[in-house]
Write a protein that holds these residues in place. Structure first.
Motif: not given
Length: 105
Positions: A6-9, A28-29, A35-41, A65-67
């Motif tokens: 958590e917070g690293v990977t 996981t909640q 995810l922190y600072k998610p970016r679309l590829v 953002v929560a997925f």
């Protein structure tokens, strides 16, 4: 099952439409990956790039953002080269937080 720190990977989430989202695994909640600072590829003719968000009409550069599990095909650890590019694109560095508090000498 793979365990992510958590917070690293840095992970890649693949959505049912094939879209790939890269971000730092926070936790996981309930029934969600956070995810922190998610970016679309985005795939270009000769290279991959990151979109500064996760959808065309969403806020730019979301912080977290929560997925939902039901919206994710799978989640894997991101290739180190791509993870480093994500860090550069988001201005993020890995900070290792000790599991126990204490005095560092």
């Amino acid at each position: 099952m793979t365990s992510y720190k958590e917070g690293v990977t840095i992970v890649t989430i693949v959505l049912p439409n094939g879209a790939e989202i890269v971000g730092r695994y926070t936790k996981t909640q309930k029934d969600q990956y956070i995810l922190y600072k998610p970016r679309l590829v985005q795939a270009g003719e000769s290279a991959l790039s990151f979109v500064s968000g996760i959808c065309m009409t969403g806020a730019t550069s979301p912080i977290e953002v929560a997925f939902k599990f039901t919206s994710v095909m799978f989640m894997v650890e991101t290739d180190p080269t791509i993870a480093n590019a994500w860090r550069e694109a988001t201005g993020t560095k890995n900070v290792i937080v000790p599991e126990k508090s204490g005095l560092i000498m």
